[in-house]
Motif scaffolding. Structure first.
Motif, PDB file in Angstrom:
ATOM      1  N   UNK A   1       0.816  -1.197   0.000  1.00  0.00           N
ATOM      2  CA  UNK A   1       0.000   0.000   0.000  1.00  0.00           C
ATOM      3  C   UNK A   1       0.861   1.264   0.000  1.00  0.00           C
ATOM      4  N   UNK A   2       0.227   2.419   0.006  1.00  0.00           N
ATOM      5  CA  UNK A   2       1.001   3.673   0.017  1.00  0.00           C
ATOM      6  C   UNK A   2       0.161   4.781   0.646  1.00  0.00           C
ATOM      7  N   UNK A   3       0.887   5.782   1.107  1.00  0.00           N
ATOM      8  CA  UNK A   3       0.263   6.976   1.697  1.00  0.00           C
ATOM      9  C   UNK A   3       0.099   8.044   0.607  1.00  0.00           C
ATOM     10  N   UNK A   4      -0.778   8.962   0.875  1.00  0.00           N
ATOM     11  CA  UNK A   4      -0.989  10.073  -0.054  1.00  0.00           C
ATOM     12  C   UNK A   4       0.312  10.855  -0.244  1.00  0.00           C
ATOM     13  N   UNK A   5       0.668  11.088  -1.494  1.00  0.00           N
ATOM     14  CA  UNK A   5       1.885  11.847  -1.797  1.00  0.00           C
ATOM     15  C   UNK A   5       3.147  11.016  -1.775  1.00  0.00           C
ATOM     16  N   UNK A   6       3.032   9.694  -1.640  1.00  0.00           N
ATOM     17  CA  UNK A   6       4.222   8.834  -1.590  1.00  0.00           C
ATOM     18  C   UNK A   6       4.995   8.885  -2.903  1.00  0.00           C
ATOM     19  N   UNK A   7       4.293   9.109  -4.002  1.00  0.00           N
ATOM     20  CA  UNK A   7       4.941   9.217  -5.311  1.00  0.00           C
ATOM     21  C   UNK A   7       3.995   9.997  -6.226  1.00  0.00           C
ATOM     22  N   UNK A   8       4.487  10.380  -7.347  1.00  0.00           N
ATOM     23  CA  UNK A   8       3.669  11.145  -8.299  1.00  0.00           C
ATOM     24  C   UNK A   8       2.433  10.343  -8.686  1.00  0.00           C
ATOM     25  N   UNK A   9       1.292  10.955  -8.522  1.00  0.00           N
ATOM     26  CA  UNK A   9       0.040  10.288  -8.852  1.00  0.00           C
ATOM     27  C   UNK A   9      -0.647   9.665  -7.659  1.00  0.00           C
ATOM     28  N   UNK A  10       0.035   9.610  -6.507  1.00  0.00           N
ATOM     29  CA  UNK A  10      -0.573   9.048  -5.294  1.00  0.00           C
ATOM     30  C   UNK A  10      -1.407  10.125  -4.615  1.00  0.00           C
ATOM     31  N   UNK A  11      -2.587  10.385  -5.167  1.00  0.00           N
ATOM     32  CA  UNK A  11      -3.427  11.473  -4.660  1.00  0.00           C
ATOM     33  C   UNK A  11      -4.214  11.074  -3.415  1.00  0.00           C
ATOM     34  N   UNK A  12      -4.384   9.772  -3.223  1.00  0.00           N
ATOM     35  CA  UNK A  12      -5.066   9.269  -2.027  1.00  0.00           C
ATOM     36  C   UNK A  12      -4.274   8.085  -1.496  1.00  0.00           C
ATOM     37  N   UNK A  13      -4.476   7.797  -0.217  1.00  0.00           N
ATOM     38  CA  UNK A  13      -3.797   6.630   0.348  1.00  0.00           C
ATOM     39  C   UNK A  13      -4.504   5.357  -0.105  1.00  0.00           C
ATOM     40  N   UNK A  14      -3.769   4.279  -0.078  1.00  0.00           N
ATOM     41  CA  UNK A  14      -4.339   3.010  -0.538  1.00  0.00           C
ATOM     42  C   UNK A  14      -3.833   1.867   0.326  1.00  0.00           C
TER      43      UNK A  14
ATOM     44  N   UNK B   1       3.486   1.154   5.033  1.00  0.00           N
ATOM     45  CA  UNK B   1       3.067   1.521   3.695  1.00  0.00           C
ATOM     46  C   UNK B   1       4.169   2.314   2.994  1.00  0.00           C
ATOM     47  N   UNK B   2       4.144   2.308   1.698  1.00  0.00           N
ATOM     48  CA  UNK B   2       5.098   3.083   0.916  1.00  0.00           C
ATOM     49  C   UNK B   2       4.884   4.572   1.189  1.00  0.00           C
ATOM     50  N   UNK B   3       5.945   5.248   1.654  1.00  0.00           N
ATOM     51  CA  UNK B   3       5.854   6.669   1.981  1.00  0.00           C
ATOM     52  C   UNK B   3       5.297   6.936   3.365  1.00  0.00           C
ATOM     53  N   UNK B   4       5.069   5.882   4.158  1.00  0.00           N
ATOM     54  CA  UNK B   4       4.496   6.058   5.485  1.00  0.00           C
ATOM     55  C   UNK B   4       5.505   5.865   6.586  1.00  0.00           C
ATOM     56  N   UNK B   5       5.123   6.304   7.799  1.00  0.00           N
ATOM     57  CA  UNK B   5       5.985   6.160   8.978  1.00  0.00           C
ATOM     58  C   UNK B   5       5.357   5.253  10.026  1.00  0.00           C
ATOM     59  N   UNK B   6       4.071   5.010   9.889  1.00  0.00           N
ATOM     60  CA  UNK B   6       3.358   4.208  10.877  1.00  0.00           C
ATOM     61  C   UNK B   6       3.571   2.714  10.609  1.00  0.00           C
ATOM     62  N   UNK B   7       3.951   1.982  11.664  1.00  0.00           N
ATOM     63  CA  UNK B   7       4.110   0.525  11.547  1.00  0.00           C
ATOM     64  C   UNK B   7       2.757  -0.145  11.736  1.00  0.00           C
ATOM     65  N   UNK B   8       2.406  -0.983  10.802  1.00  0.00           N
ATOM     66  CA  UNK B   8       1.116  -1.667  10.844  1.00  0.00           C
ATOM     67  C   UNK B   8       1.339  -3.154  11.128  1.00  0.00           C
ATOM     68  N   UNK B   9       0.463  -3.700  11.954  1.00  0.00           N
ATOM     69  CA  UNK B   9       0.585  -5.109  12.335  1.00  0.00           C
ATOM     70  C   UNK B   9      -0.535  -5.903  11.669  1.00  0.00           C
TER      71      UNK B   9
END
Length: 470
Positions: A229-242, A281-289
């Motif tokens: 997955x990725x956070x909003x703004x993680x790369x060009x075109x990432x307008x929303x998190x996924x 997530x790609x571009x994120x800082x939060x660790x998810x379990x």
């Protein structure tokens, strides 16, 4: 034919000759004996059915012939003894079977004058009856097979098998399903690794979803975002998190098909998920379990990839905690009829038209090597179903590859036989040309062929052109 000592005057002999001529037009055996059991008259059909020689017939009584073990039963002898008509079935020593009826005739004093026996040859009828019974047994077996397949369909059991090897594999998979350890599924393309993975998930205690991803079908630069997955703004075109597939598989199972194609850069991230059940997530800082069961599958030799430094050894060990190798279809031929009937039933349910396989088709399917395994079988049965013009699928609907299949060694590895040694490059090219031609002829579309070969459609088109495949 008659025994001359019993007749003395010319008129009687002429009458006997006349009756004999009539007797010999009968396909049934006719035999007449006197009150003592001695032969008076018989026809050629009786000799053919009973197998008794003319010399014995003219020399001995019917009772003596039985005592001398020339006939199994003397029906006429029984009629003489009981003074009543008698019928029986006799298995003659020459292999013939006859239905015999012996009828005594009496004078005014109720003394027996002679006994007339009629013998009908039922050897061929008996053979046909055996063949009919055999056919009935085969049909019954097919009906039972269809009933069992129908039951499996109703119970939503997707893995259809009859072989001992697959029974052991399903038993092993059922045991593996009770824990959360990673499972590695091995086997050729098309053997049903994805179906087995789904079976394991359904028989586990996981309440979440079954999420599948083909690691070789997604470009490397997109695969990481698909998995994590990725956070909003993680790369060009990432307008929303996924959300990534690992998150979607929480409390469930993620199936990583073609794990051997996983980019080396992502393998360490996957290793961390397996070991810690955590990721970012790609571009994120939060660790998810996440709480997931990981099932991986490949038709590659992972140990060889490890040696070539294309697959991490530590990841291989983590994935290979529990492993199952599914044998190719050519090594478990008992499953072929069950799979054919299974897919026929599915097609019948979808198109509401019942079609049956002609026996020669089933024989050819049993002989074929199935390089594309179950995936190829499914494609071919669907093709034959639609190609057949009536309710019976005949051998004419089989693809050319069934007639020109390559000879296969007893070890189960496909080996093309050449009349003379060839340079390795030429031998490889000829094998590749023949193999692709066979798959092309057995699949309805180029895309289906590309799926079986596990190449891009553009690669298949290029090889078809370069190898001059028609």
């Amino acid at each position: 034919m008659y025994k001359t000592p019993f007749f003395h005057n010319t008129a009687t002999n002429e009458l006997v000759n006349f009756l004999t001529s009539i007797f010999d037009t009968s396909h049934d055996g006719l035999y007449i004996c006197d009150k003592n059991g001695y032969t008076l008259l018989y026809n050629e059909a009786f000799l053919q059915i009973s197998g008794i020689s003319i010399d014995l017939m003219n020399k001995y009584s019917t009772i003596e012939l039985h005592q001398m073990n020339n006939v199994p039963i003397s029906c006429a002898g029984i009629a003489l003894k009981t003074k009543k008509p008698h019928s029986t079935i006799i298995d003659y020593y020459n292999g013939k079977k006859g239905i015999v009826t012996a009828t005594p005739f009496f004078n005014q004093n109720q003394e027996i004058l002679f006994v007339v026996s009629n013998v009908r040859d039922v050897t061929e009828i008996n053979h046909l009856q055996h063949e009919l019974e055999k056919t009935k047994q085969i049909n019954l077996a097919f009906q039972n097979e269809l009933k069992q397949i129908q039951s499996e369909l109703e119970n939503n059991q997707q893995f259809i098998y009859r072989s001992k090897s697959m029974h052991q594999i399903i038993s092993l998979a059922s045991r593996f399903a009770k824990n959360d350890s990673p499972i590695l599924l091995l086997g050729e393309s098309g053997v049903g690794k994805d179906v087995l993975a789904n079976y394991i998930h359904k028989n586990s205690e996981k309440k979440g979803a079954f999420v599948k991803i083909n690691c070789g079908a997604i470009p490397d630069h997109l695969l990481e975002s698909e998995l994590f997955g990725y956070e909003k703004g993680a790369f060009t075109g990432a307008n929303v998190k996924k959300e990534g597939l690992f998150e979607l598989a929480h409390e469930g199972t993620i199936f990583l098909d073609e794990i051997g194609d996983l980019p080396y850069s992502l393998q360490v991230k996957l290793l961390n998920v397996i070991q810690d059940s955590k990721f970012r997530r790609l571009g994120g800082t939060e660790t998810r379990e996440v709480n997931i069961r990981i099932i991986a599958a490949t038709n590659c030799d992972l140990e060889h990839l490890v040696e070539e430094k294309k697959f991490r050894l530590d990841l291989f060990y983590r994935l290979n905690v529990l492993s199952i190798t599914i044998p190719p279809l050519r090594e478990r031929r008992e499953d072929i009829p069950a799979l054919l009937f299974f897919y026929l039933e599915k097609l019948k349910g979808k198109y509401k038209v019942e079609k049956k396989l002609d026996n020669p088709v089933l024989d050819k399917c049993m002989e074929y090597q199935w390089p594309g395994n179950i995936r190829e079988l499914k494609n071919i049965i669907e093709r034959m179903y639609h190609m057949s013009e009536n309710e019976k699928i005949t051998i004419d609907e089989l693809p050319r590859s069934f007639q020109n299949s390559k000879e296969v060694s007893t070890q189960g590895d496909e080996t093309v036989k050449y009349n003379k040694p060839l340079p390795l490059k030429q031998a490889v090219a000829e094998f590749e040309k023949g193999y692709i031609s066979d798959i092309l002829s057995s699949t309805p579309t180029m895309q289906d062929c590309a799926n079986i070969l596990e190449v891009n459609i553009s690669t298949l088109v290029r090889k078809k052109r370069n190898l001059l495949i028609k």
